[in-house]
Design an enzyme around this catalytic site. Structure first.
Site, PDB file in Angstrom:
ATOM      1  N   TYR A   1      -5.353  -4.901  10.000  1.00  8.83           N
ATOM      2  CA  TYR A   1      -4.743  -3.743   9.727  1.00  8.83           C
ATOM      3  C   TYR A   1      -5.367  -3.431   8.480  1.00  8.83           C
ATOM      4  O   TYR A   1      -5.913  -2.523   7.988  1.00  8.83           O
ATOM      5  CB  TYR A   1      -3.303  -4.256   9.575  1.00  8.83           C
ATOM      6  CG  TYR A   1      -2.467  -3.006   8.819  1.00  8.83           C
ATOM      7  CD1 TYR A   1      -2.669  -1.773   8.981  1.00  8.83           C
ATOM      8  CD2 TYR A   1      -1.891  -3.418   7.483  1.00  8.83           C
ATOM      9  CE1 TYR A   1      -1.873  -0.782   8.027  1.00  8.83           C
ATOM     10  CE2 TYR A   1      -1.396  -2.451   6.633  1.00  8.83           C
ATOM     11  CZ  TYR A   1      -1.210  -1.260   7.014  1.00  8.83           C
ATOM     12  OH  TYR A   1      -0.773  -0.320   6.303  1.00  8.83           O
TER      13      TYR A   1
ATOM     14  N   LYS B   1      -7.719  -0.462   6.795  1.00  7.65           N
ATOM     15  CA  LYS B   1      -7.192   0.426   5.883  1.00  7.65           C
ATOM     16  C   LYS B   1      -8.325   0.228   4.673  1.00  7.65           C
ATOM     17  O   LYS B   1      -8.410   1.344   4.038  1.00  7.65           O
ATOM     18  CB  LYS B   1      -5.808   0.095   5.303  1.00  7.65           C
ATOM     19  CG  LYS B   1      -4.859   0.379   6.269  1.00  7.65           C
ATOM     20  CD  LYS B   1      -4.396   1.652   6.411  1.00  7.65           C
ATOM     21  CE  LYS B   1      -3.876   2.580   5.360  1.00  7.65           C
ATOM     22  NZ  LYS B   1      -3.540   3.965   5.788  1.00  7.65           N
TER      23      LYS B   1
ATOM     24  N   THR C   1      -2.474   1.134   1.204  1.00  9.28           N
ATOM     25  CA  THR C   1      -1.556  -0.063   1.171  1.00  9.28           C
ATOM     26  C   THR C   1      -2.122  -1.033   0.233  1.00  9.28           C
ATOM     27  O   THR C   1      -3.441  -1.382   0.009  1.00  9.28           O
ATOM     28  CB  THR C   1      -1.556  -0.807   2.665  1.00  9.28           C
ATOM     29  OG1 THR C   1      -0.716  -1.969   2.289  1.00  9.28           O
ATOM     30  CG2 THR C   1      -2.785  -1.065   3.122  1.00  9.28           C
ATOM     31  N   ASP C   2      -1.141  -1.970  -0.505  1.00  4.91           N
ATOM     32  CA  ASP C   2      -1.890  -3.040  -1.068  1.00  4.91           C
ATOM     33  C   ASP C   2      -2.401  -4.147  -0.612  1.00  4.91           C
ATOM     34  O   ASP C   2      -2.992  -5.155  -1.074  1.00  4.91           O
ATOM     35  CB  ASP C   2      -0.617  -3.542  -2.076  1.00  4.91           C
ATOM     36  CG  ASP C   2       0.384  -4.305  -1.297  1.00  4.91           C
ATOM     37  OD1 ASP C   2       0.468  -4.078  -0.073  1.00  4.91           O
ATOM     38  OD2 ASP C   2       1.553  -4.550  -1.903  1.00  4.91           O
ATOM     39  N   GLU C   3      -2.290  -3.992   0.829  1.00  2.00           N
ATOM     40  CA  GLU C   3      -2.896  -5.247   1.575  1.00  2.00           C
ATOM     41  C   GLU C   3      -4.207  -5.315   1.437  1.00  2.00           C
ATOM     42  O   GLU C   3      -4.890  -6.378   1.739  1.00  2.00           O
ATOM     43  CB  GLU C   3      -2.192  -5.093   2.951  1.00  2.00           C
ATOM     44  CG  GLU C   3      -0.611  -5.122   3.052  1.00  2.00           C
ATOM     45  CD  GLU C   3      -0.072  -5.285   4.406  1.00  2.00           C
ATOM     46  OE1 GLU C   3      -0.517  -5.862   5.283  1.00  2.00           O
ATOM     47  OE2 GLU C   3       1.027  -4.776   4.519  1.00  2.00           O
TER      48      GLU C   3
ATOM     49  N   LEU D   1      10.221  -5.866   9.458  1.00  2.00           N
ATOM     50  CA  LEU D   1      11.217  -6.883   9.147  1.00  2.00           C
ATOM     51  C   LEU D   1      12.705  -6.311   8.837  1.00  2.00           C
ATOM     52  O   LEU D   1      13.451  -6.884   9.402  1.00  2.00           O
ATOM     53  CB  LEU D   1      10.787  -7.595   7.851  1.00  2.00           C
ATOM     54  CG  LEU D   1      11.967  -8.689   7.402  1.00  2.00           C
ATOM     55  CD1 LEU D   1      11.747 -10.071   8.232  1.00  2.00           C
ATOM     56  CD2 LEU D   1      11.523  -9.248   5.962  1.00  2.00           C
TER      57      LEU D   1
END
Ligand code: NAD
Ligand code: TYD
Length: 357
Positions: free
Chosen positions: A163, A167, A137-139, A203
């Protein structure tokens, strides 16, 4: 039947995984696609009903943390490619229960890496023709300010949520296995996905369902946080391309070039959903309810996907307006899917069917 390649997709019963499995099963009849999924609350085999009887598709219920079982599966099917999507994926859950995220995302990935490494190292042609492809993920890059900066492949990792920390840790293990043992591995870091079959805790599906039912739309804080949205089938297409053409040892960012503030996205969702339901324009605006902000809520994510564009020729195919329209239409047309997910009926059916696995 002899297959040209046997490929494990982990997490194939989840949102993105189901799109990846469907795409590979349909586009590569000479490959056998083995969907390895534990069927947690997020795993739903009803996402794959349309391809479940295809001769090149197999489902194995298994926990990626079960090292022995992973090793058995890789050996038994002579697997040459692993596309690893299985994970705990929801930030809000990670805030409530970080431990599960460390177990699945970190230890599960490590267990799978160990299995792949042990078996492939000992196979007659070693690592030749093998690939461990980790979906991230970009997170992991942290948060951007409200300016024009973007995450690139060389942005330093700075995860904030449990989270993203889990990752990031799994990404580091994948790189460590490449650098230490020579395991052929690729990592991709993707922005927020949307589209059919997403679990309605995220969302977009949550809000479409709430608009349909006239329930409140809980916008965290002021709703000014920015996410970069990518239609899930464009992500699956990128994964297919990178799996076949990417360079082992490399990292690629995948994004939609499509930044939206949450509050603007919610307004678009209301406009499209009200229109498709035949309600007056703006009828659902009063459902917007500003609630307490998420703890540690990252301000802005935005991906620079130009490396993937430059090196492999990938660009998102859908404009956001079209993707959103398709998505809303899909959830409204698939009320039964949503009903079975929100009532929990999907879990009972498949859990019983695969209880002995
Ligand atoms: P999801 O939550 O919809 O699906 C996860 C799947 O993994 C489920 O089918 C679940 O049953 C399975 N799973 C969980 N724990 C398991 C275990 N221990 N063993 C085997 N299977 C297990 O997630 P998603 O949104 O489809 O995300 C898939 C991957 O893509 C994740 O690795 C996620 O970090 C990454 N990703 C997601 C997004 C996004 O916007 N959704 C963006 C970028 C990256
Ligand atoms: P989400 O879909 O959980 O994805 P992520 O946290 O991985 O970006 O959330 C997208 C954005 O929407 C995020 O900024 C949090 C916000 N959000 C709300 O405002 N209300 C909600 O009920 C949810 C689930 C998310």
């Amino acid at each position: 039947m002899n297959f040209e390649r046997n490929i494990i997709v982990t997490g194939g019963a989840g949102f993105i995984g189901s799109h990846v499995v469907r795409r590979l099963v349909r586009n590569y009849p000479a490959y056998r696609i083995i969907n390895v999924d534990l069927l947690t609350y997020a795993g739903n085999l009803e996402n794959l009903k349309d391809i479940e009887n295809e001769p090149n598709y197999l489902f194995e219920r298994a926990d990626i943390c079960d090292h022995e079982k992973m090793s058995r599966l890789i050996s038994r099917y002579n697997v040459s490619g692993i596309i690893h999507l299985a994970a705990e994926s929801h930030v809000d859950r990670s805030i409530r229960d970080p431990f599960t995220f460390a177990c699945t995302n970190v230890m599960g990935t490590l267990s799978l890496l160990q299995s792949a490494r042990n078996i492939w190292e000992q196979s007659p042609d070693g690592y030749h023709g093998k690939l461990f492809y980790h979906i991230s993920t970009d997170e992991v890059y942290g948060a951007l300010p409200f300016d024009s900066s973007l995450f690139t492949e060389s942005t330093p990792y700075s995860p904030h949520s449990p989270y993203s920390a889990s990752k990031a840790s799994s990404d580091h293990f994948v790189r460590a296995f490449h650098d230490t043992y020579g395991l052929p591995a690729i990592i991709t870091n993707c922005s927020n996905n949307y589209g059919p079959y997403q679990f309605p805790e995220k969302l977009i599906p949550l809000f479409i369902n709430n608009i349909r039912q006239g329930k409140p739309l809980p916008v965290y804080g002021e709703g000014l946080n920015v996410r970069d949205w990518l239609y899930v089938e464009d992500h699956a297409r990128a994964i297919d391309l990178i799996f076949h053409k990417g360079t082992p040892g490399d990292t690629y960012n995948i994004g939609g070039f499509n930044e939206k503030r949450n509050i603007d996205l919610v307004h678009s969702l209301i406009a499209v959903t009200d229109r498709l339901l035949g309600r007056p324009q703006g009828a659902s605006l009063p459902l917007i309810t500003h609630v307490t902000d998420r703890k540690g809520h990252d301000l802005r994510y935005a991906i620079d996907a130009s490396k993937l564009q430059r090196e492999l020729g990938w660009t998102p195919s859908l404009q956001f307006e079209e993707g959103l329209e398709r998505t809303v239409r899909w959830y409204l047309d698939n009320e039964e899917w949503m009903e079975r997910v929100t009532s929990g009926a999907y879990e009972n059916y498949y859990r019983e069917m695969y209880a002995d696995r």
